[in-house]
Design an enzyme around this catalytic site. Structure first.
Site, PDB file in Angstrom:
ATOM      1  CB  THR A  88       5.435   2.201  -0.283  1.00  0.00           C
ATOM      2  OG1 THR A  88       4.560   1.100  -0.805  1.00  0.00           O
ATOM      3  CG2 THR A  88       6.496   2.531  -1.053  1.00  0.00           C
ATOM      4  N   GLY A  93       0.865  -1.218   0.051  1.00  0.00           N
ATOM      5  CA  GLY A  93      -0.048   0.094  -0.011  1.00  0.00           C
ATOM      6  C   GLY A  93       1.165   1.221  -0.088  1.00  0.00           C
ATOM      7  CB  CYS A  94       0.022   4.959  -0.932  1.00  0.00           C
ATOM      8  SG  CYS A  94      -1.347   4.909   0.135  1.00  0.00           S
ATOM      9  CE1 TYR A  95      -0.773   8.325   4.488  1.00  0.00           C
ATOM     10  CE2 TYR A  95      -2.755   6.767   4.637  1.00  0.00           C
ATOM     11  CZ  TYR A  95      -2.180   8.118   4.507  1.00  0.00           C
ATOM     12  OH  TYR A  95      -2.986   9.145   4.629  1.00  0.00           O
TER      13      TYR A  95
END
Lengths: 347, 347, 347, 347
Positions: free
Chosen positions: B152, B148-150
């Site tokens: 990462t 996921g973005c966070y």
């Protein structure tokens, strides 16, 4: 490989040139100059370039630039005027992103820019750099005075109409209501460009007179051979990049009987960067952000005789650095989109 | 050429995949599916792609995708779970940008996503897709559950510390204060994501529990083999793209005696996309916007024992579509940056 | 009517004082000074005040201010220090919105502000101006060093915990992750505050040391009598107004056994401007924009021992001009909300 | 005290009415209705109102409203039409912020709003609510169809010219290029109003036909008794509040010989809310944000015959809720600025 120099790389058009040229397959960045920053790596000033652009600023001297094939000036007016002759005489081609070689009439230049033009002869040789209008001249030019951002958006909006042999519109009464993002004001510290001032606000500026007005009127005359008269109103939009021009023209009898949509589609059929949108569409600036594209839409509200032309560009790309690279590509016989294939960044 | 399919191309991660893949020199877009938009050209929905992406949406069926070498799922959770098995069994590699194959523990999955996991066996084969952590597994994987973005941003901020054999910090008490642009909420109409709501405002959300918390804790354990405990607070920033994570850790005796800056520089020395910034620097999200880069800076305020790690990514690129392409490149033995060389768009 | 003077009215805190005082039923604006703008109507600089504020800037001399009951300094540090003694000696009360009278320790002042403190004696008489903490002292004070913007948000977030007789948290390890709108940087032209730089971006700054750190630690000690230690990280949010502080504390045994929500509700029950939000809520900065309110929410993620306190203020109101008027009201025995009843502007 | 009811309080014009009425010294909020939210405190939906507005939503029935002196409709078109008759017959005055009672011609209404007008008789009694134009009628009116946001900005820009006995301009060829913040689209979830879509972008919309076009043309005819023809182009600005109209008119011989600046100053000399700015000025929308003011500036670029009129309002205040309160004040013989003295919030 084309050896490239940039004079004045500390502004937004300079850093945008770096962004584009760093990935240009046929260009090699030889020098970037800045009097105030000699020795500093450009990536220290523009962290977005870290790890990919390793060059440092050098002195803005002929010595720094003499091995280049082409030099871009991304400087305030007055600088290119002072330094271009030496380069041109040495056979180095010059593309000025500033205003020094746009206006052909030195009296007009002095009126709008508040300084006399010191190189009227060089000015005589300079080619006005709106690529879609002056491609063949640019290919041969030693010196290009690149079109300004607003003038690019407005001239491309009007070109198919204006270049028609017999007038289709009342050319003495055109309204160009233009809107630009704040990056158009450059990277200089000024209260009016502060986030707290420009954000969550909208305003018109330069209504009683803006330097792009004579440039647009001159550009239209270059295209048509006829004088045109524009009311040009720039506005400041709380966004970084993008220009949208809403241009109003009054169709004459001949214009009312013309299929304007087809006229535009045919006129621009072979232009890589110009997108005439389908009937009923409206472009937003985000659809060209970060790219060299222009999108144009045509409307005739209520079937009346006023035609509304909406055109969008990224002011830092098609309105400056991208068009400069496009002109360079033309000059060096590369496909015009070389290094300019980036798709817009949206959202 | 790698033949590529995309399931669910109407959101921001889908359109970002299109932006990246359209210029990828080794990828060929074969199909993009969307139940609701079958037959519609993608460029009608995303005008930024006009003139460059000519494909239309097709039915989200196996038939549409069966000629692909790899299929990306850019879909809400539940969809990839339902459709992946058939593809994987047909030898097509799958990269899920959603959450279906991130959490290894199906109980945790059900707790946080509110639905049972229907493919526990497939989940067992899935590789967690943080490329810098799991490169070798990804090369061989048939199925990747992309980070996921966070997660990462936070895992890359902590990885050099956490992957150390003996703990350098109190791993039971980490604070990750994270900030994301609004595109993280996707392209679905919701009052909270309206311009008038999100603009000129800042807020925390999901403070008492966010789906990325278990993913981060699992990811850190995957790296270190030790359990870590995070207080994770996401915030919404009035910007479109970008994540900045400010991560606070308490150095232990061992950590206080370690040159943390060097540790990070060495750890990431060979990573194309990770930029450990020089001492004293601080990155902003604009310096990675539109690119797959991660920038990391390290500070120890007042020489106390709290280390502050600041990391930035573009949530739609390194946090989604870019990392997906990076994973694809790894899978197909291409240099990882193929098609991902774009420089950040700044300003 | 309280006769009011403002020194340094050309910045955002100065213009915000004007906005509030113009409608204050018990205040009369007698003078506003600015060395550079003598004679210019303030409404020429701040068109939002046109037709309602008719005063012009005057010389920053004692003469201009001698008829005032109270003088606000909305100036860079150093100015109030130089001019306050004369006013205070003349019986005029002084409220400094700047930093000259915040730090009690002159060595600390010199370390953080880079200049010696020229008025240590006056400093000894000054009252630290966080109204909710020091109401009674402010009522009697001749000179108030108003709390800074971040310190207001953080101290009000911690006050109920910190003012408890026995510690409820580990006071040696507090994290205050703070986010501010760009107006916090003032109305001075600086590249970093340009719209094109700050918009669509997010960054941390001053991580290794910010002037508000010693002020917060001193303020907490003033409240509790105990030393506290903070890791304070300010961030810049692409919005004009607003501060959100996310404060992380570790509850000790005693704290874990305390009903923290009730503690806060009772502590602030009689405070007009402090809103302890119901359990489960989270405030956004827009919900206080343009107003003097503070909103606070409390969360304990996953039932672990870290308490997350989220507090929001408008940095120009409760963080500066509003709190200044609130202090003035206290000084002159008016209800504290006199002239401060504006509701937040949302959206 | 005027007893006030609001129908449809869940949108931005409804919440703005609450913000203004909560501090109105002569108004008392008796009821606010919303079918979907019965029983919910309004402050739960609009946290900016917490601690100051304690009323809850009630059923949208006559019963809820029967004790009111005046009822505001802040509803989509169709609602006020259906519910006003009962109120008006009961002697309750009605101010509709929507579109139901703006267009006098029911055929035009049906053409632009896609539904027949069910109350033609009531429509006949309704007064068009642009206060500066129709003050005396509004004082006596039982039912006011409040002017729309764009129409307010454009009509006030043109009124001094248009209300002249002999035409000063070519009234058949006016261009109104208008720009609005996103709050104009309301508080309904729609992809086009998402932050990620509207932010960092600018676009025109409704170019071929917008509902405010017939309203403006009707309004101008109401003022002058002559038919006028407008090309009206609305644009979406990435900001929350504010409308700026740039109106272009062609002066005729008579107009060229008139001192237009004086004409405007005299025309509006007694209007509390209208600020004709000095020659050479240009207003920005921030200078009216949150207030009921209108600012107007006049320019004649290059001394040619096109006059450019720039006008700004806050679309939610003078363009909706503020003008509604102004109309109420007129109806109940209060000074028009009662409760509307707030100064603009800037920056």
């Amino acid at each position: 490989m084309i050896k490239v120099g940039i004079v004045g790389g500390t502004g937004y058009t300079g850093s945008e040139l770096l962004r584009l040229l760093a990935l240009h397959p046929q260009a090699e960045l030889k020098a970037i100059t800045s009097r105030g920053e000699v020795g500093q790596p450009v990536a220290d000033m523009f962290p977005a370039l870290r790890k990919r652009v390793n060059i440092a600023f050098s002195e803005p001297t002929f010595e720094s630039l003499k091995d280049c094939d082409v030099v871009f000036f991304a400087t305030p007016h007055g600088v290119a005027m002072a330094q271009s002759a030496e380069l041109v005489n040495a056979g180095i081609r010059v593309i000025d992103l500033g205003a020094d070689f746009r206006l052909k009439n030195t009296t007009e230049f002095e009126k709008w820019y508040g300084m006399p033009h010191s190189e009227p002869e060089l000015l005589g040789q300079a080619c006005y750099g709106l690529v879609e209008s002056a491609r063949e001249e640019i290919k041969k030019a030693k010196l290009v005075g690149l079109a300004g951002c607003y003038p690019t958006a407005v001239q491309l909006a009007l070109k198919p109409l204006i270049s028609h042999a017999t007038p289709l519109i009342d050319e003495s009464s055109i309204v160009a209501d233009c809107k630009s993002g704040v990056s158009g004001a450059g990277r200089k510290a000024a209260v009016g460009s502060l986030f707290s001032e420009a954000s969550e606000s909208f305003k018109a500026y330069g209504v009683s007179g803006h330097r792009h007005l004579p440039e647009i009127e001159q550009g239209l005359e270059l295209i048509s051979g006829r004088k045109a008269q524009i009311t040009f109103t720039p506005h400041l939009v709380p966004m970084v990049r993008g220009i949208l021009a809403t241009t109003y023209v009054k169709l004459n009898e001949h214009g009312l009987n013309t299929d304007i949509q087809s006229l535009y589609e045919q006129h621009y059929a072979n232009e890589y960067f110009v997108d005439v949108m389908p009937k009923g569409s409206l472009p937003d600036t985000k659809s060209v952000r970060g790219s060299n594209f222009v999108r144009i839409a045509l409307h005739r509200p209520q079937g009346r005789d006023t035609l509304v032309i909406v055109s969008v560009i990224d002011n830092l790309v098609k309105g400056a650095a991208g068009q400069a690279v496009q002109a360079m590509n033309a000059m060096f016989d590369l496909p015009e989109h070389t290094g300019l294939e980036q798709l817009p960044l949206s959202p």
